[in-house]
Design a protein around this motif. Structure first.
Motif, PDB file in Angstrom:
ATOM      1  N   ALA A  51      26.530  44.296 -12.933  1.00 43.32           N
ATOM      2  CA  ALA A  51      27.701  43.989 -12.095  1.00 43.32           C
ATOM      3  C   ALA A  51      27.298  43.207 -10.856  1.00 43.32           C
ATOM      4  O   ALA A  51      28.002  42.298 -10.410  1.00 43.32           O
ATOM      5  CB  ALA A  51      28.416  45.274 -11.705  1.00 43.32           C
ATOM      6  N   THR A  52      26.148  43.544 -10.289  1.00 46.06           N
ATOM      7  CA  THR A  52      25.675  42.855  -9.089  1.00 46.06           C
ATOM      8  C   THR A  52      25.362  41.401  -9.386  1.00 46.06           C
ATOM      9  O   THR A  52      25.804  40.486  -8.685  1.00 46.06           O
ATOM     10  CB  THR A  52      24.429  43.565  -8.529  1.00 46.06           C
ATOM     11  OG1 THR A  52      24.741  44.918  -8.214  1.00 46.06           O
ATOM     12  CG2 THR A  52      23.937  42.861  -7.271  1.00 46.06           C
ATOM     13  N   GLU A  53      24.602  41.182 -10.470  1.00 43.24           N
ATOM     14  CA  GLU A  53      24.186  39.827 -10.799  1.00 43.24           C
ATOM     15  C   GLU A  53      25.349  38.944 -11.214  1.00 43.24           C
ATOM     16  O   GLU A  53      25.339  37.738 -11.009  1.00 43.24           O
ATOM     17  CB  GLU A  53      23.134  39.869 -11.901  1.00 43.24           C
ATOM     18  CG  GLU A  53      21.816  40.498 -11.445  1.00 43.24           C
ATOM     19  CD  GLU A  53      20.790  40.559 -12.560  1.00 43.24           C
ATOM     20  OE1 GLU A  53      21.174  40.299 -13.716  1.00 43.24           O
ATOM     21  OE2 GLU A  53      19.620  40.870 -12.266  1.00 43.24           O
ATOM     22  N   SER A  54      26.358  39.543 -11.811  1.00 39.10           N
ATOM     23  CA  SER A  54      27.475  38.742 -12.306  1.00 39.10           C
ATOM     24  C   SER A  54      28.618  38.624 -11.310  1.00 39.10           C
ATOM     25  O   SER A  54      29.586  37.929 -11.561  1.00 39.10           O
ATOM     26  CB  SER A  54      28.023  39.354 -13.607  1.00 39.10           C
ATOM     27  OG  SER A  54      28.604  40.614 -13.357  1.00 39.10           O
ATOM     28  N   SER A  55      28.489  39.285 -10.146  1.00 39.01           N
ATOM     29  CA  SER A  55      29.622  39.348  -9.222  1.00 39.01           C
ATOM     30  C   SER A  55      29.893  38.031  -8.516  1.00 39.01           C
ATOM     31  O   SER A  55      31.017  37.736  -8.135  1.00 39.01           O
ATOM     32  CB  SER A  55      29.381  40.439  -8.182  1.00 39.01           C
ATOM     33  OG  SER A  55      28.321  40.083  -7.301  1.00 39.01           O
ATOM     34  N   GLY A  56      28.832  37.230  -8.298  1.00 45.70           N
ATOM     35  CA  GLY A  56      29.016  36.015  -7.514  1.00 45.70           C
ATOM     36  C   GLY A  56      29.071  36.264  -6.029  1.00 45.70           C
ATOM     37  O   GLY A  56      29.289  35.342  -5.252  1.00 45.70           O
ATOM     38  N   LEU A  57      28.865  37.509  -5.603  1.00 39.61           N
ATOM     39  CA  LEU A  57      28.949  37.856  -4.185  1.00 39.61           C
ATOM     40  C   LEU A  57      27.571  37.824  -3.532  1.00 39.61           C
ATOM     41  O   LEU A  57      26.575  38.200  -4.155  1.00 39.61           O
ATOM     42  CB  LEU A  57      29.542  39.255  -4.022  1.00 39.61           C
ATOM     43  CG  LEU A  57      31.001  39.401  -4.433  1.00 39.61           C
ATOM     44  CD1 LEU A  57      31.383  40.874  -4.508  1.00 39.61           C
ATOM     45  CD2 LEU A  57      31.901  38.678  -3.443  1.00 39.61           C
ATOM     46  N   PRO A  58      27.490  37.383  -2.263  1.00 37.90           N
ATOM     47  CA  PRO A  58      26.223  37.461  -1.544  1.00 37.90           C
ATOM     48  C   PRO A  58      25.825  38.921  -1.342  1.00 37.90           C
ATOM     49  O   PRO A  58      26.653  39.762  -0.988  1.00 37.90           O
ATOM     50  CB  PRO A  58      26.537  36.785  -0.203  1.00 37.90           C
ATOM     51  CG  PRO A  58      27.782  36.004  -0.431  1.00 37.90           C
ATOM     52  CD  PRO A  58      28.553  36.756  -1.471  1.00 37.90           C
ATOM     53  N   TYR A  59      24.562  39.220  -1.550  1.00 39.82           N
ATOM     54  CA  TYR A  59      24.051  40.563  -1.264  1.00 39.82           C
ATOM     55  C   TYR A  59      22.577  40.430  -0.931  1.00 39.82           C
ATOM     56  O   TYR A  59      21.874  39.561  -1.454  1.00 39.82           O
ATOM     57  CB  TYR A  59      24.256  41.499  -2.455  1.00 39.82           C
ATOM     58  CG  TYR A  59      23.498  41.121  -3.701  1.00 39.82           C
ATOM     59  CD1 TYR A  59      24.048  40.204  -4.602  1.00 39.82           C
ATOM     60  CD2 TYR A  59      22.239  41.640  -3.980  1.00 39.82           C
ATOM     61  CE1 TYR A  59      23.362  39.824  -5.741  1.00 39.82           C
ATOM     62  CE2 TYR A  59      21.546  41.271  -5.123  1.00 39.82           C
ATOM     63  CZ  TYR A  59      22.117  40.363  -5.998  1.00 39.82           C
ATOM     64  OH  TYR A  59      21.426  39.987  -7.128  1.00 39.82           O
ATOM     65  N   ALA A  60      22.101  41.279  -0.025  1.00 36.22           N
ATOM     66  CA  ALA A  60      20.708  41.167   0.391  1.00 36.22           C
ATOM     67  C   ALA A  60      20.297  42.430   1.127  1.00 36.22           C
ATOM     68  O   ALA A  60      21.130  43.239   1.539  1.00 36.22           O
ATOM     69  CB  ALA A  60      20.515  39.942   1.292  1.00 36.22           C
ATOM     70  N   GLY A  61      18.990  42.574   1.317  1.00 34.55           N
ATOM     71  CA  GLY A  61      18.450  43.634   2.152  1.00 34.55           C
ATOM     72  C   GLY A  61      18.032  44.870   1.407  1.00 34.55           C
ATOM     73  O   GLY A  61      18.585  45.212   0.366  1.00 34.55           O
ATOM     74  N   ARG A  62      17.007  45.538   1.951  1.00 35.91           N
ATOM     75  CA  ARG A  62      16.594  46.850   1.470  1.00 35.91           C
ATOM     76  C   ARG A  62      16.071  47.681   2.632  1.00 35.91           C
ATOM     77  O   ARG A  62      15.570  48.765   2.460  1.00 35.91           O
ATOM     78  CB  ARG A  62      15.528  46.700   0.377  1.00 35.91           C
ATOM     79  CG  ARG A  62      15.225  47.983  -0.406  1.00 35.91           C
ATOM     80  CD  ARG A  62      16.414  48.382  -1.253  1.00 35.91           C
ATOM     81  NE  ARG A  62      16.249  49.713  -1.826  1.00 35.91           N
ATOM     82  CZ  ARG A  62      15.732  49.974  -3.035  1.00 35.91           C
ATOM     83  NH1 ARG A  62      15.298  48.970  -3.782  1.00 35.91           N
ATOM     84  NH2 ARG A  62      15.641  51.196  -3.475  1.00 35.91           N
ATOM     85  N   ASP A  63      16.157  47.114   3.852  1.00 41.36           N
ATOM     86  CA  ASP A  63      15.759  47.829   5.057  1.00 41.36           C
ATOM     87  C   ASP A  63      16.077  46.939   6.251  1.00 41.36           C
ATOM     88  O   ASP A  63      15.783  45.746   6.223  1.00 41.36           O
ATOM     89  CB  ASP A  63      14.274  48.172   5.030  1.00 41.36           C
ATOM     90  CG  ASP A  63      13.923  49.265   6.029  1.00 41.36           C
ATOM     91  OD1 ASP A  63      12.734  49.618   6.118  1.00 41.36           O
ATOM     92  OD2 ASP A  63      14.845  49.759   6.718  1.00 41.36           O
ATOM     93  N   GLY A  64      16.684  47.499   7.279  1.00 41.94           N
ATOM     94  CA  GLY A  64      17.033  46.730   8.462  1.00 41.94           C
ATOM     95  C   GLY A  64      15.831  46.542   9.379  1.00 41.94           C
ATOM     96  O   GLY A  64      15.038  47.447   9.576  1.00 41.94           O
TER      97      GLY A  64
END
Length: 396
Positions: A51-64
């Motif tokens: 779902a993440t890969e196919s969403s087309g939405l920006p996403y990032a990060g695993r620690d601030g």
């Protein structure tokens, strides 16, 4: 944008989604970009990968982090994704533009669009499934819907092999058409073999299982359709118990009128008598407009216009799936249209898809599947239809 700044949770264990992943999944469903400022699982849970890969939405990060590290670890990758495009999933969605460093930028990742078995041939076809899956991947598809689990003269194939072929080529099996009923007590239909139908759907990892059979089992009266609707509710409850959605795919006759009450449209009976939490619809857009052509007047000649899109806009949650097929207007044809490749006809798909995907919370909720009932050449149709839907991506 959804930003996770909650306290770090323990490492995920088992298949259950931890709280951070539940919130991340909700962000995807709402069409929101997602940033994870914690080491928590979030979108990195295996169950959310597709779902993440196919969403087309920006996403990032695993620690601030802070300062320069922050710019590298979160907004930097996010803006890169938004500029060069990611892999949109259900529907011709588009990635929003954003200001980003002008260079260097990596090459765009392939943009995908959903498919249906138009280019994944039905059981009578002679092409092996392996060739179909690789070709669909090449043309940018990321979903398939089945209409049978065999491959004709190419030889037998198991459900496990079928699922593996789809997975290996980046395709998610999203649904399947199974018969509603039969006079044969051993038939592979919902009415005769519900448990087996659902077992096979689960084995394939389907989220939707449905029928393209009209609810005409008991006739065309109001009571006949109420009786069929009750059976659909039963199938829907059984599917829901297994984590799936039961759906009905229309043709044009569903929009006809009850024989015992010619002022009542049968499709309205189906909607009214089925539980909206148990029975869903897959609108075949071509056949819905063919129904509009055929049944905009009652049998007595009285006017009874309707717009297929209005059904969706009134209850968008009931329409998770669509068949995108096109037609050239032809009043001499009994259905009002001649079926052609998607993009070559007169159905205004920019208008239709835009109206649905721009509803609040609905952008990620629908799956648009290309189809042609009798394509001149399946792979040519798949290629041209994918190109057309991609062309709509920035417009819808």
């Amino acid at each position: 944008m959804v930003v996770n700044v909650a306290s770090t949770e323990p490492p995920a264990a088992g298949d259950a989604l931890p709280p951070s992943s539940l919130y991340a999944a909700a962000a995807l469903r709402a069409g929101c970009p997602y940033v994870n400022f914690t080491p928590s699982t979030g979108l990195h849970h295996p169950a959310l990968r597709s779902a993440t890969e196919s969403s087309g939405l920006p996403y990032a990060g695993r620690d601030g982090k802070t300062g320069q590290t922050l710019l590298r670890s979160v907004p930097g990758p996010m803006f890169t994704q938004r500029t060069c495009g990611s892999a949109p999933g259900p529907g011709p969605t588009s990635s929003a533009a954003a200001t980003a460093p002008p260079s260097p930028t990596p090459p765009p990742r392939p943009r995908r669009t959903p498919a249906r078995n138009a280019s994944w041939p039905t059981p009578s076809a002679r092409r092996p499934r392996a060739r179909c899956t690789s070709t669909l991947e090449k043309y940018g598809y990321d979903e398939v819907e089945f209409a049978g689990y065999t491959q004709g003269s190419a030889g037998p194939i198991t459900l496990a092999r079928l699922r593996r072929l789809a997975r290996d080529h980046g395709l998610t099996p999203i649904g399947s058409h199974v018969g509603y009923y039969s006079d044969d007590p051993n038939a592979y239909t919902f009415a005769q073999n519900l448990t087996k139908v659902l077992d096979d759907a689960q084995a394939l990892g389907l989220k939707h299982i449905g029928t393209a059979s009209g609810p005409f089992r008991y006739g065309s009266t109001v009571d006949a359709w109420k009786r069929a609707a009750e059976e659909f509710n039963t199938y829907g409850a059984a599917a829901r118990a297994r984590g799936m959605k039961f759906y009905q795919h229309n043709h044009s006759d569903e929009f006809s009128f009850a024989t015992d009450d010619p002022k009542v449209r049968l499709y309205d009976v189906l909607l009214a008598e089925t539980d909206p939490d148990l029975v869903f619809l897959e609108m075949d857009i071509f056949w819905a407009y063919a129904g509009q052509f055929r049944f905009s007047k009652r049998p007595d000649g009285g006017s009874a216009p309707f717009e297929p899109l209005d059904y969706v806009l009134r209850q968008p949650h009931r329409y998770p799936l669509f068949h995108v097929k096109d037609g050239v207007s032809d009043p001499s044809n009994q259905f009002g249209y001649r079926m052609v490749d998607v993009g070559d006809g007169d159905i205004d798909y920019q208008r239709f898809i835009s109206a649905v995907t721009r509803l609040r919370g609905e952008r990620m909720a629908h799956h648009w599947q290309t189809e042609h009932d009798q394509p001149a050449e399946s792979f040519t149709f798949a290629r041209r239809s994918s190109a057309y839907l991609h062309s709509l991506r920035e417009k819808c």
